[in-house]
Design an enzyme around this catalytic site. Structure first.
Site, PDB file in Angstrom:
ATOM      1  N   ASN A 194       0.876  -1.174   0.000  1.00 47.05           N
ATOM      2  CA  ASN A 194       0.000   0.000   0.000  1.00 47.05           C
ATOM      3  C   ASN A 194       0.909   1.218   0.000  1.00 47.05           C
ATOM      4  OD1 ASN A 194      -1.912   1.973   0.436  1.00 47.05           O
ATOM      5  ND2 ASN A 194      -2.496   1.252   2.471  1.00 47.05           N
ATOM      6  N   LYS A 229       0.536   4.272  -0.148  1.00 48.12           N
ATOM      7  CA  LYS A 229       0.163   5.433   0.665  1.00 48.12           C
ATOM      8  C   LYS A 229       0.731   5.336   2.090  1.00 48.12           C
ATOM      9  CE  LYS A 229      -3.688   8.428   1.459  1.00 48.12           C
ATOM     10  NZ  LYS A 229      -4.907   8.887   0.818  1.00 48.12           N
ATOM     11  N   GLN A 239       5.540   5.591   6.028  1.00 48.51           N
ATOM     12  CA  GLN A 239       6.459   4.849   6.900  1.00 48.51           C
ATOM     13  C   GLN A 239       7.914   5.251   6.629  1.00 48.51           C
ATOM     14  OE1 GLN A 239       5.301   0.708   6.780  1.00 48.51           O
ATOM     15  NE2 GLN A 239       6.719   0.267   8.435  1.00 48.51           N
ATOM     16  N   LYS A 276       9.426  -7.106   1.250  1.00 44.88           N
ATOM     17  CA  LYS A 276      10.624  -7.228   2.088  1.00 44.88           C
ATOM     18  C   LYS A 276      10.480  -6.581   3.461  1.00 44.88           C
ATOM     19  CE  LYS A 276      14.204  -7.507  -1.469  1.00 44.88           C
ATOM     20  NZ  LYS A 276      15.271  -6.723  -2.101  1.00 44.88           N
ATOM     21  N   GLY A 277       9.566  -5.677   3.628  1.00 46.02           N
ATOM     22  CA  GLY A 277       9.508  -4.971   4.913  1.00 46.02           C
ATOM     23  C   GLY A 277      10.230  -3.645   4.812  1.00 46.02           C
ATOM     24  N   GLY A 324       9.896  -1.053   7.596  1.00 49.64           N
ATOM     25  CA  GLY A 324       9.906  -0.266   8.839  1.00 49.64           C
ATOM     26  C   GLY A 324      11.282   0.220   9.228  1.00 49.64           C
ATOM     27  N   GLU A 325      12.267  -0.626   9.125  1.00 48.72           N
ATOM     28  CA  GLU A 325      13.581  -0.282   9.678  1.00 48.72           C
ATOM     29  C   GLU A 325      14.519   0.334   8.652  1.00 48.72           C
ATOM     30  OE1 GLU A 325      13.751  -1.464  12.992  1.00 48.72           O
ATOM     31  OE2 GLU A 325      12.366  -3.146  12.957  1.00 48.72           O
TER      32      GLU A 325
END
Ligand code: MOS
Length: 751
Positions: free
Chosen positions: A644, A646, A651, A714-715, A717-718
């Site tokens: 997503n 957006k 993030q 893959k992610g 956040g970090e």
């Protein structure tokens, strides 16, 4: 079965919990209405090392409204798990034992909980807490990493053969003497202070025991099943007797990955007064009630030829841990894989101190390690007079140098190229202090971002109802990145249903077991489980139709069927088909469901799996005052398929804001004489606010990655945090000619 039109993934979807959050409709742990509630307030130690000789609770006990005061002398006896053993999924140091709160008189760190006062109202409990008096036998505290560095030791975790987190104490690749043979060398030391997560929501628990000995907790947690399992162990009751409810988490940044003392204390208090007890940890107590980014000292030495190609990387990182646990993180890991070098040495050491045990914070390991590594890359580029971006491109790793595996996908070069173009890197002049706008020195910096792609086991259930709606469920958490929305989007996509018809449910231990909400792995893990459960329930539905003589799809081969908008139909004849609801109603079923435990496969043995990115960043430094403002950031990220865009863009920019905080403001200051934190408030621990942030732009390089997980995600956040602090330091150097190796970069260091 083939999917028809993609209804959900990749569309810009509004946060499903957005309205609830801005209207106050979202209930956080401390906001649940519970009848007959009593209030607990913690009392903290005022020394950092020693023991309690005596503790006087008489005045507190006779204060108005007070129901009970628990100390180590009268608190219920519980059992704290020792590692390694106990519950399999448990975010906590592998070696050591959790703080045995209120179990004995030992003081390990300053502002450690020594009592809890329980009263009718919060104000009564707060007042009585000031009346508790402790007398201590005090020993000199050790809180400075530098002062204790001679006692550094290799973490025991490094001795474990197959450490899942890969943090061996020492790793040598290639020629161990490569540095001394290099044509050009830089060798520097970088330090990062303690940083405290400081999420908006305070740690809070409402604990309640039923008459038959079952425990219900409303708790702020990034891992519902873990809090459930931990409390079951500590109180010696079956897991099924613990119910954890945590639908919303008001930010955490890693601070709620493991259950700390407060849910245990709340449950002890509730047991003692035989009433539900609410325990909210106050902001100043938060600084020692959960972990923090550990204080680190890192030596990075780089060797290269005159052409700028790295021939040696040496990264020695030392981090602080507590007296009673060994907290480790991937501090030096990025140096083994981020840049191509035939030779590499990493060392990792710990030093004990009278502090709370640290815990993962915002890109843990990598964001600290890459600050040092990418600052050093910049220093070497300047020594060689090579453009810092060109330096990184020249040392791009086409395969993972640490294990020689191919990357499952990698678009770092594209992130560099497009990022540089959007940012206007070509307008940059090489020399430090060469760009000026009146009183402001302008600096432009670049750094690389990387974070490993993790996938953990997770279970989800998908249920389709005869009214044409569906729900996807897992006991996952959502601390803000959008798990609520992601589950709905992934479910709608796999079910081939309109988004408005699919709901998600999470944050409750009675739901199928979610994975930890950390390590940027929620979409990869819980998302994969939702995907697989949705496909499984859809297959059940289709079987009900094709095997049923009353169905228009009777006898059709399943690979000839496609689905759209909650309806199956024959691929070449869309008029021949029926809706999921019709199938259920004909079978007199209200709903049908499937639960799937989604497990990581062996992709990580065949591929190196990481998200990569690049930050381009501009600072304006006041030449007279030394104050630094980040005016522009462009961040490009390759992180597989984006669920997503957006919420994903937000993030990334949110991560950049956190990185700017790390670079310019955040520092938990310790008075080493007392071993006490002196800025335990948001007045004195500074995080960026809107006025501190200039223009932020983020973009994704779309990657089709078939290896990482069924979603190809893959992610993110970090990865967004990692490299920001280095990019700031590099830009500040470009602006001022001063290389700041000790975070945060405050004006006193620039004058
Ligand atoms: Mo993250 S620091 O693993 O919550």
């Amino acid at each position: 079965m083939n999917q028809g039109v993609r209804p959900a993934i990749g569309k810009p979807v509004e946060r499903v919990d957005g309205r609830l959050k801005v209207t106050g409709g979202a209930r956080y742990a401390a906001e649940f209405k519970v009848a007959n509630l009593a209030h607990g307030v913690l009392v903290m130690s005022t020394i950092a090392n020693g023991s309690i000789r005596s503790i006087d609770t008489k005045a507190a006990l006779s204060a108005p409204g007070v129901l009970e005061v628990l100390t180590h002398q009268n608190a219920p006896r519980v059992r704290f798990p020792e590692r390694p053993q106990t519950i399999d999924d448990y975010v906590a140091p592998v070696f050591g034992r959790s703080l045995p709160v209120l179990q004995d008189n030992t003081i390990y760190f300053n502002a450690q909980p020594i009592a809890v006062v329980i009263a009718e109202t919060l104000e009564q409990a707060e007042h009585a807490a000031t009346l508790v008096r402790a007398v201590y036998d005090e020993r000199k505290p050790a809180t400075s990493l530098e002062a204790e560095i001679a006692r550094a030791f290799p973490p025991q975790e490094g001795l474990m053969k197959e450490s899942p987190t890969e943090r061996p104490a020492d790793v040598v690749r290639g020629d161990p003497n490569a540095l001394s043979k290099a044509e050009v060398v830089i060798d520097e030391t970088y330090t990062i202070p303690i940083e405290t997560h400081n999420p908006m929501e305070l740690l809070s628990t409402i604990a309640q025991w039923s008459s038959d000995g079952k425990l219900t907790v409303h708790d702020k947690t990034q891992w519902v099943p873990n809090t459930q399992g931990y409390l079951a162990l500590v109180f010696g009751i079956p897991e099924t007797d613990v119910h954890v409810i945590s639908p919303f988490v008001g930010g955490a940044f890693g601070s709620s990955l493991r259950p700390w003392a407060h849910p245990v204390v709340a449950a002890m208090a509730a047991r003692a007064v035989r009433r539900p007890v609410k325990l909210v940890v106050a902001r100043n107590q938060m600084f020692t009630s959960h972990g923090h980014r550990p204080y680190t000292v890192q030596r990075v030495a780089l060797g290269s030829g005159r052409d700028g190609r790295l021939t040696a990387i040496v990264h020695e990182g030392t981090a602080q841990t507590s007296i009673y646990e060994e907290n480790t993180e991937s501090l030096v890991n990025a140096s083994r894989m981020l840049y191509a070098s035939p030779n590499c040495i990493t060392k990792y050491r710990l030093v004990r101190g009278n502090i709370q045990t640290p815990l993962y914070m915002r890109g843990p390991g990598e964001s600290s390690g890459v600050f040092a590594l990418d600052s050093a890359i910049d220093e070497l580029a300047y020594k060689l007079k090579i453009d810092p971006l060109e330096m990184r491109i020249r040392n791009h790793a086409d395969r993972d140098p640490s294990n020689n595996l191919p990357f499952s996908s990698k678009s770092l070069l594209e992130c560099y190229r497009r990022g540089a173009e959007k940012f206007g890197w070509s307008r940059r002049t090489f020399e430090p202090r060469s760009m000026r706008d009146g009183r402001y020195l302008i600096g432009m910096g670049v750094a690389t971002a990387t974070y490993p792609t993790l996938r953990m086991p997770a279970t989800a259930r998908a249920r389709v109802f005869s009214d044409g709606t569906a729900v996807v469920q897992s006991s996952a958490s959502d601390m803000g990145p959008g798990t609520w929305t992601m589950m709905k989007v992934v479910g709608a996509e796999a079910l081939a249903m309109d988004l408005s018809r699919v709901r998600s449910e999470l944050g409750d231990s009675s739901l199928p077991k979610g994975s930890v909400h950390g390590g940027s792995g929620t979409t990869a893990s819980v998302g994969s489980a939702v995907h697989e459960a949705s496909l499984a329930v859809q297959a059940k539905l289709l079987a009900l139709a094709t095997k049923d003589s009353r169905s228009p799809l009777n006898g059709v081969a399943t690979d000839q069927v496609t689905a759209e908008n909650g309806r199956f139909f024959v691929k070449n004849d869309s008029s021949r088909g029926e809706t999921y609801a019709e199938i259920l109603r004909r079978n007199n079923m209200d709903s049908i469901d499937a639960t799937v435990e989604s497990m990581p496969d062996d992709a990580s043995k065949k591929f190196s799996m990481h998200a990569f990115g690049a930050h381009f960043l501009e600072v304006r430094v006041d030449a007279e005052l030394g104050s630094v403002r980040v005016t522009r950031v462009v961040t490009g990220v390759g992180a597989g398929r984006i669920m997503n865009e957006k919420t994903a863009i937000s993030q990334i920019t949110g991560g950049v804001v956190g990185g700017i905080g790390m670079a310019l403001m955040e520092e938990t200051v310790m008075d080493h004489r007392m071993g006490r934190i002196v800025n335990a408030s948001l007045g004195e621990y500074h995080v960026p606010v809107n006025a501190d942030i200039g223009s932020l732009e983020a973009f994704f390089v779309e990657e089709r990655d078939e290896h990482v997980n069924p979603l190809g995600a893959k992610g993110i956040g970090e990865v967004s945090y990692v490299g920001v602090a280095a990019a700031v330091a590099n830009a500040v150097f470009h602006a001022t000619g001063k290389r700041i190796r000790h975070l945060p970069i405050t004006l006193d260091k620039l004058l």
